[in-house]
Design an enzyme around this catalytic site. Structure first.
Site, mmCIF file in Angstrom:
data_model
loop_
_atom_site.group_PDB
_atom_site.id
_atom_site.type_symbol
_atom_site.label_atom_id
_atom_site.label_comp_id
_atom_site.label_asym_id
_atom_site.label_seq_id
_atom_site.Cartn_x
_atom_site.Cartn_y
_atom_site.Cartn_z
ATOM 1 N N CYS A 51 68.407 30.431 19.053
ATOM 2 C CA CYS A 51 67.774 29.360 19.841
ATOM 3 C C CYS A 51 67.136 28.283 18.964
ATOM 4 O O CYS A 51 66.190 28.565 18.222
ATOM 5 C CB CYS A 51 66.749 29.998 20.771
ATOM 6 S SG CYS A 51 65.548 28.860 21.469
ATOM 7 N N CYS A 54 63.399 27.484 19.656
ATOM 8 C CA CYS A 54 62.589 28.604 19.162
ATOM 9 C C CYS A 54 62.279 28.402 17.681
ATOM 10 O O CYS A 54 61.142 28.594 17.226
ATOM 11 C CB CYS A 54 63.327 29.933 19.341
ATOM 12 S SG CYS A 54 63.821 30.332 21.023
#
Length: 386
Positions: A51, A54
């Site tokens: 991600c 993230c």
């Protein structure tokens, strides 16, 4: 020189004091017990290794002193990969479907607040303050909605907080919101499209009734494509039995052919079955379906090919199938060489035992990562192992 040395030491000391979020290095049960003992909430960064947002949060926001000062003082902090180890069960328990998701959990294991996505410093601290204020927690906001709150800004905020974790509830919130709107702006339309996931939803009626507003901002062919996807999503949900993990083939094909050709329906159905098989860890079924679907990869994008190749690397052990995945990764690189697909190629070569090519592509991948500022630590570990 002496003055410089003293200054440097002082500077290093200041840096050492400037600390971001301190995450616990223990399992969830231990963290839960600690939170209960200290009468604190748990903050969980629920992330996935692939991600992008993230990684940006970990790089830009978590290390900030202001963020660390607040979170370390008020919460027991945990950083958990939702696709590995105990994270898999936690993702199911707390309905984590998008990354990054931020969960605030009490000592009894109940989620009292949540949000998601890349969040700037001030907003990230404000979310934490909201989590500590019972009147601003998600549970309280939901109750306020049930009590009949109609304020448009309140409804928009609540829909945004719940749309990826409780789609049915978010649909009710958005339905109340849109009932008050005579015309839609672009932000409204984005919310409507995010919330409309089934033809059975009241939002689907609004989606059709407001077509004139929607196509002011989106091409009509995009509108029709989205409409088709909603119908497909509805048919797929009804065709698949999650308890028995079986599909109703005749139902899907009958319903799908009401808005798709037979050829389109068959191809999409195979892809849906493959995705579900992968999710269920039925790797033999997934492998067979994907090999059948991608006999011809000329129309597949670089990203699609890389995704297929990586899924095979992570899940498939059959050497012949892995060699096919190598060709997908090679095609992906030819179409658009980047850090991700060269890393995939290096890992696949290593898995089939071709250390020479694995080393060549790992080095290439690291070179590309450095030029684009990406994290290549896993690729570096691979290179050192060769």
């Amino acid at each position: 020189m002496k003055k410089i040395t003293i200054f440097s030491s002082l500077f290093i000391g200041v840096l050492a004091l400037a600390q971001g979020i301190k995450f616990e290095d223990s399992n969830f049960a231990t963290i839960l017990a600690k939170a209960k003992k200290e009468k604190k909430l748990i903050f969980i960064d629920a992330y996935a290794s692939w991600c992008g947002p993230c990684k940006l949060m970990a790089k830009n926001i978590f290390p900030l002193q202001s963020v660390g000062d607040y979170y370390n003082a008020h919460f027991i902090n945990a950083k958990i990969d939702m696709e590995k180890g105990e994270g898999v069960d936690l993702a199911k328990k707390y309905n984590v479907k998008a990354f990054p998701t931020y969960l605030f959990i009490n000592g009894d294991g109940e989620a009292v607040h949540r949000t998601l996505g890349y969040v700037e410093e001030k907003d990230f601290i404000q979310f934490a303050k909201d989590a500590e204020d019972p009147s601003k927690r998600l549970t309280a906001l939901k109750q306020k909605f049930e009590n009949g709150e109609k304020d448009p800004e309140f409804l928009k905020n609540l829909a945004g907080l719940t749309i990826y974790s409780d789609a049915d509830f978010a649909g009710k919130v958005l339905n109340r919101y849109f009932q008050q709107k005579t015309t839609l702006d672009q932000e409204d339309i984005q919310m409507l499209l995010s919330g409309t996931q089934s033809t059975d939803s009241p939002l689907y009626t609004i989606f059709h009734d407001k077509k004139a507003d929607i196509i002011k901002f989106f091409p009509e062919d995009s509108y029709e494509k989205f409409d088709k996807n909603i119908k497909l999503n509805t048919v797929a949900k009804k065709a698949y039995n999650a308890d028995t993990k079986t599909w109703n083939d005749s139902y899907f094909m009958t319903e799908a052919q009401k808005f798709l050709s037979k050829e389109e329906a068959e191809k999409i159905y195979k892809r849906m079955k493959a995705n579900r098989a992968l999710k269920n860890k039925d790797i033999p079924a997934y492998e067979k379906l994907i090999l059948d679907l991608y006999k011809d990869t000329s129309a597949a994008s670089s990203e699609e090919l890389n995704s297929l190749a990586w899924n095979f690397f992570e899940n498939v052990d059959n050497k012949t199938s892995l060699e096919k995945a190598v060709t997908w990764a090679q095609e992906s690189v030819k179409k658009n060489e980047n850090f991700a697909n060269t890393d995939t190629l290096a890992n696949l070569y290593n898995k089939i035992g071709d250390k020479k090519n694995a080393k060549i592509w790992a080095e290439k991948s690291i070179e590309l990562a450095k030029s684009t500022g990406q994290d290549f630590s896993d690729t570096e570990k691979l290179l050192k192992s060769l």
